[in-house]
Motif scaffolding. Structure first.
Motif, PDB file in Angstrom:
ATOM      1  N   VAL A 419       0.810  -1.230   0.074  1.00 49.10           N
ATOM      2  CA  VAL A 419      -0.124  -0.072   0.118  1.00 49.10           C
ATOM      3  C   VAL A 419       0.845   1.194   0.013  1.00 49.10           C
ATOM      4  N   MET A 420       0.534   2.386  -0.822  1.00 52.13           N
ATOM      5  CA  MET A 420       1.275   3.337  -1.111  1.00 52.13           C
ATOM      6  C   MET A 420       0.467   4.695  -0.870  1.00 52.13           C
ATOM      7  N   CYS A 421       1.123   6.018  -0.526  1.00 47.55           N
ATOM      8  CA  CYS A 421       0.626   7.263  -0.842  1.00 47.55           C
ATOM      9  C   CYS A 421       1.617   8.090  -1.369  1.00 47.55           C
ATOM     10  N   GLY A 422       1.891   9.117  -0.502  1.00 45.11           N
ATOM     11  CA  GLY A 422       3.035   9.990  -0.824  1.00 45.11           C
ATOM     12  C   GLY A 422       4.158   9.902   0.183  1.00 45.11           C
ATOM     13  N   HIS A 423       3.784   9.694   1.550  1.00 44.26           N
ATOM     14  CA  HIS A 423       4.818   9.707   2.571  1.00 44.26           C
ATOM     15  C   HIS A 423       4.665   8.515   3.617  1.00 44.26           C
ATOM     16  N   ALA A 424       3.713   7.742   3.572  1.00 44.53           N
ATOM     17  CA  ALA A 424       3.156   6.647   4.009  1.00 44.53           C
ATOM     18  C   ALA A 424       2.223   6.658   5.187  1.00 44.53           C
ATOM     19  N   GLU A 425       2.042   7.825   5.537  1.00 45.65           N
ATOM     20  CA  GLU A 425       0.744   8.035   6.714  1.00 45.65           C
ATOM     21  C   GLU A 425      -0.589   7.700   6.423  1.00 45.65           C
ATOM     22  N   ARG A 426      -0.980   8.131   5.061  1.00 43.21           N
ATOM     23  CA  ARG A 426      -2.407   7.462   4.511  1.00 43.21           C
ATOM     24  C   ARG A 426      -2.161   6.030   4.059  1.00 43.21           C
ATOM     25  N   ALA A 427      -1.115   5.461   3.889  1.00 44.78           N
ATOM     26  CA  ALA A 427      -0.587   4.103   3.356  1.00 44.78           C
ATOM     27  C   ALA A 427      -0.945   3.182   4.544  1.00 44.78           C
ATOM     28  N   MET A 428      -0.324   3.685   5.600  1.00 41.61           N
ATOM     29  CA  MET A 428      -0.541   3.070   7.006  1.00 41.61           C
ATOM     30  C   MET A 428      -1.973   2.735   7.360  1.00 41.61           C
ATOM     31  N   THR A 429      -2.746   4.205   7.201  1.00 42.11           N
ATOM     32  CA  THR A 429      -4.021   4.137   7.685  1.00 42.11           C
ATOM     33  C   THR A 429      -4.671   3.059   6.631  1.00 42.11           C
ATOM     34  N   ALA A 430      -4.619   3.170   5.407  1.00 41.17           N
ATOM     35  CA  ALA A 430      -5.216   2.189   4.608  1.00 41.17           C
ATOM     36  C   ALA A 430      -4.959   0.605   4.955  1.00 41.17           C
ATOM     37  N   ALA A 431      -3.731   0.387   5.095  1.00 43.34           N
ATOM     38  CA  ALA A 431      -3.257  -1.007   5.597  1.00 43.34           C
ATOM     39  C   ALA A 431      -3.796  -1.435   6.622  1.00 43.34           C
ATOM     40  N   SER A 432      -4.224  -0.562   7.807  1.00 37.75           N
ATOM     41  CA  SER A 432      -4.670  -0.884   8.802  1.00 37.75           C
ATOM     42  C   SER A 432      -6.341  -1.160   8.790  1.00 37.75           C
ATOM     43  N   LEU A 433      -7.015  -0.543   7.984  1.00 37.32           N
ATOM     44  CA  LEU A 433      -8.309  -0.711   7.629  1.00 37.32           C
ATOM     45  C   LEU A 433      -8.622  -2.140   6.883  1.00 37.32           C
ATOM     46  N   LEU A 434      -7.469  -2.358   5.806  1.00 41.17           N
ATOM     47  CA  LEU A 434      -7.396  -3.666   5.156  1.00 41.17           C
ATOM     48  C   LEU A 434      -7.461  -4.782   6.300  1.00 41.17           C
ATOM     49  N   ALA A 435      -6.272  -4.491   7.112  1.00 42.50           N
ATOM     50  CA  ALA A 435      -6.018  -5.569   8.024  1.00 42.50           C
ATOM     51  C   ALA A 435      -7.266  -5.802   9.072  1.00 42.50           C
ATOM     52  N   ARG A 436      -7.969  -4.763   9.217  1.00 41.42           N
ATOM     53  CA  ARG A 436      -9.156  -4.769  10.094  1.00 41.42           C
ATOM     54  C   ARG A 436     -10.167  -5.692   9.440  1.00 41.42           C
ATOM     55  N   SER A 437     -10.237  -5.596   8.296  1.00 40.67           N
ATOM     56  CA  SER A 437     -11.289  -6.423   7.214  1.00 40.67           C
ATOM     57  C   SER A 437     -10.787  -7.654   6.635  1.00 40.67           C
ATOM     58  N   GLY A 438      -9.477  -8.186   7.102  1.00 41.00           N
ATOM     59  CA  GLY A 438      -9.119  -9.629   6.920  1.00 41.00           C
ATOM     60  C   GLY A 438      -8.073  -9.837   5.832  1.00 41.00           C
ATOM     61  N   THR A 439      -7.564  -8.714   5.488  1.00 42.55           N
ATOM     62  CA  THR A 439      -6.249  -8.982   4.532  1.00 42.55           C
ATOM     63  C   THR A 439      -5.071  -9.249   5.244  1.00 42.55           C
ATOM     64  N   ARG A 440      -4.374 -10.102   4.762  1.00 41.55           N
ATOM     65  CA  ARG A 440      -3.045 -10.562   5.384  1.00 41.55           C
ATOM     66  C   ARG A 440      -1.808  -9.973   4.351  1.00 41.55           C
ATOM     67  N   GLY A 441      -0.678 -10.265   5.258  1.00 47.23           N
ATOM     68  CA  GLY A 441       0.467  -9.942   4.522  1.00 47.23           C
ATOM     69  C   GLY A 441       0.845  -8.600   3.835  1.00 47.23           C
ATOM     70  N   LEU A 442       0.093  -7.519   4.530  1.00 49.46           N
ATOM     71  CA  LEU A 442       0.285  -6.226   3.821  1.00 49.46           C
ATOM     72  C   LEU A 442       1.705  -5.657   3.891  1.00 49.46           C
ATOM     73  N   ALA A 443       1.912  -4.781   3.120  1.00 55.80           N
ATOM     74  CA  ALA A 443       3.146  -3.975   3.459  1.00 55.80           C
ATOM     75  C   ALA A 443       3.168  -2.557   3.054  1.00 55.80           C
ATOM     76  N   VAL A 444       3.871  -1.651   3.740  1.00 50.82           N
ATOM     77  CA  VAL A 444       3.441   0.047   3.413  1.00 50.82           C
ATOM     78  C   VAL A 444       4.690   0.308   2.902  1.00 50.82           C
ATOM     79  N   LEU A 445       4.665   1.240   1.725  1.00 50.58           N
ATOM     80  CA  LEU A 445       5.689   1.780   1.094  1.00 50.58           C
ATOM     81  C   LEU A 445       6.140   3.320   1.951  1.00 50.58           C
TER      82      LEU A 445
END
Length: 464
Positions: A419-445
């Protein structure tokens, strides 16, 4: 009503330097204004419920706020007008067409208010909202400047779709005529907008927050539109998404937000109390920096680092009618968090985990991690870009899928996605939402699209 005389650019600049105090909210992209009326009293314009900066500015000059004016029913923050009326006895000035249900001096087009030497004249400038007023500040008959709110802003005009997509064109046409009316003011007239760069009420990028009528005639693409149809096409074509909480606040501002009897804060909560709250439907928000959250966080926590943009994403992604529990780092200020939440109407703050993540671990609580990767480490993993549409169109990693962060909650994604954005803050928010919904093995740029291009030597793609 006396006919104004033209003020020189030097006079306008002199007044601005000596008597006008802009108060920028970098997170929301807005400016409030404090005007020193010269007799120990002040006028506040478009002040938010978070009055800390305004009160500090007033105290530095030993000013009492006697008047507080709102240009429109704000959608992006709660007005501070009622708080100023309650605490300081300030007279609230606002549009009669707004039908506010709390005590105020209701103004219409051409109405004037004597500020004690200076005069404030209301000018109807519908468009951003249908009850919008701009306020012309006069010294006798000299025009000093105009508080334009969400009408004419630096390089643009504020969005016209906040009252519903079905009214966007109608209000865009009203905005056209409002800007043309403002353009009739002398070129030297200062323009003091509320919305600026970074505001989701719509403004182009740039550091300038104030301007003049003449400068906007020369540089504002909307003001330069040759006709109404071109103006409407340009304005509506530039509109992007906006935070979900915008749809709630205008009505709260019409009724009047609750007056605060004490500064907002966060109560300390034990790990057991946090578990009980989460089991009863509370939401957990982790405001620690990206790298710290990645190294270990409570399952189900939404990452929203405490930074200037914190309030925007809190209001976009979390409900305002459910208790919120927060995880902070040891150096983070709970008062700052509480004030940012309060200014957008988030008052149901259950508290913070006492002792932070260490206390959670000590109580036997498990933590999860999310991997951080550099551009060189992406390889052929699928990429999800969660930036705004305009950012994605301006240049993205080839093959990256795209969903704006504000539209992501409740969605799932492929396991193992970066997951990516411009500096990682929004990307980490997105990854946390996806993880909460069951997605696994995520990484953040850890960087953005330009970092990927530099690391790989490949070109970005443009367009949708």
């Amino acid at each position: 009503m006396a006919t104004p005389t033209r003020v020189s650019l030097e006079d306008a600049v002199s007044f601005t330097d000596k008597h006008l105090i802009p108060l920028a909210d970098e997170g929301l992209g807005n400016s409030a204004y404090l005007v020193d009326l010269g007799d120990g009293r002040a006028l506040a314009v478009d002040a938010s419920r978070d009055l800390r900066a305004l009160r500090e500015a007033a105290d530095r000059r030993d000013l009492a706020v006697a008047f507080t004016a709102d240009t429109h029913l704000h959608a992006d923050f709660l007005t501070g007008a009622l708080q100023l009326a309650a605490d300081d006895g300030a007279t609230v000035l606002a549009s009669a067409a707004g039908h506010r249900t709390f005590p105020h001096t209701a103004l219409g087009d051409g109405d004037e208010v004597d500020l004690g030497g200076l005069t404030l004249r209301a000018m109807a400038t519908p468009g951003h909202t249908d009850e919008h007023l701009s306020f012309l500040l006069l010294d006798g008959t000299r025009e000093l400047g105009m508080f334009t709110g969400g009408s004419l802003i630096v390089g643009s005009a504020a969005r016209t779709d906040l009252l519903g997509a079905d009214r966007a064109e109608e209000l865009a046409r009203a905005q056209y005529h409002s800007l043309r009316r403002l353009a009739e003011l002398p070129d030297a007239t200062a323009v003091w907008p509320t919305h600026g760069a970074g505001s989701f009420c719509s403004a182009p990028s740039g550091s300038e927050r104030t301007t003049t009528i003449g400068a906007q005639k020369a540089a504002n693409d909307l003001l330069a539109a040759p006709d109404e149809e071109t103006f409407v096409h340009r304005l509506l074509g530039a509109l992007g998404s906006y935070p979900a909480y915008f749809d709630r606040l205008a009505e709260i501002n019409r009724r009047g937000p609750a007056v605060l009897t004490a500064a907002p804060g966060l109560e300390p909560l034990s790990a057991a109390a946090v578990r009980n709250l989460l089991g009863s439907g509370a939401h957990l928000v982790d405001v620690r920096p990206v790298a710290v959250f990645a190294a270990g966080h409570i399952s189900g926590a939404v990452s929203n680092p405490l930074r200037p943009a914190f309030a925007t994403w809190l209001g976009w992604l979390l409900p305002d009618d459910a208790p919120l529990v927060f995880v902070l780092g040891p150096e983070q200020d709970p008062a700052e968090l509480a004030w940012q939440a309060a200014k957008i109407g988030y008052d149901r703050l259950a508290g913070q985990l006492a002792g932070g993540i260490d206390a959670w671990r000590a109580d036997g609580g498990a933590v999860e991690t999310i991997r951080l990767v550099t551009a060189a480490q992406i390889g052929d993993r699928p990429v999800l870009d969660v930036r705004q549409d305009a950012e994605y169109r301006s240049g993205h990693i080839p093959g990256a899928t795209h969903t704006e962060l504000g539209s992501l909650d409740g969605h799932t994604a492929a396991d193992g996605m970066v997951v990516m954005c411009g500096h990682a803050e929004r990307a980490m928010t997105a990854a946390s939402l996806l993880a909460r919904s069951g997605t696994r093995g995520l990484a953040v740029l850890t960087g953005g699209a330009d970092d990927w291009a530099k690391a790989t030597g490949r070109n970005l793609e443009d367009g949708a």
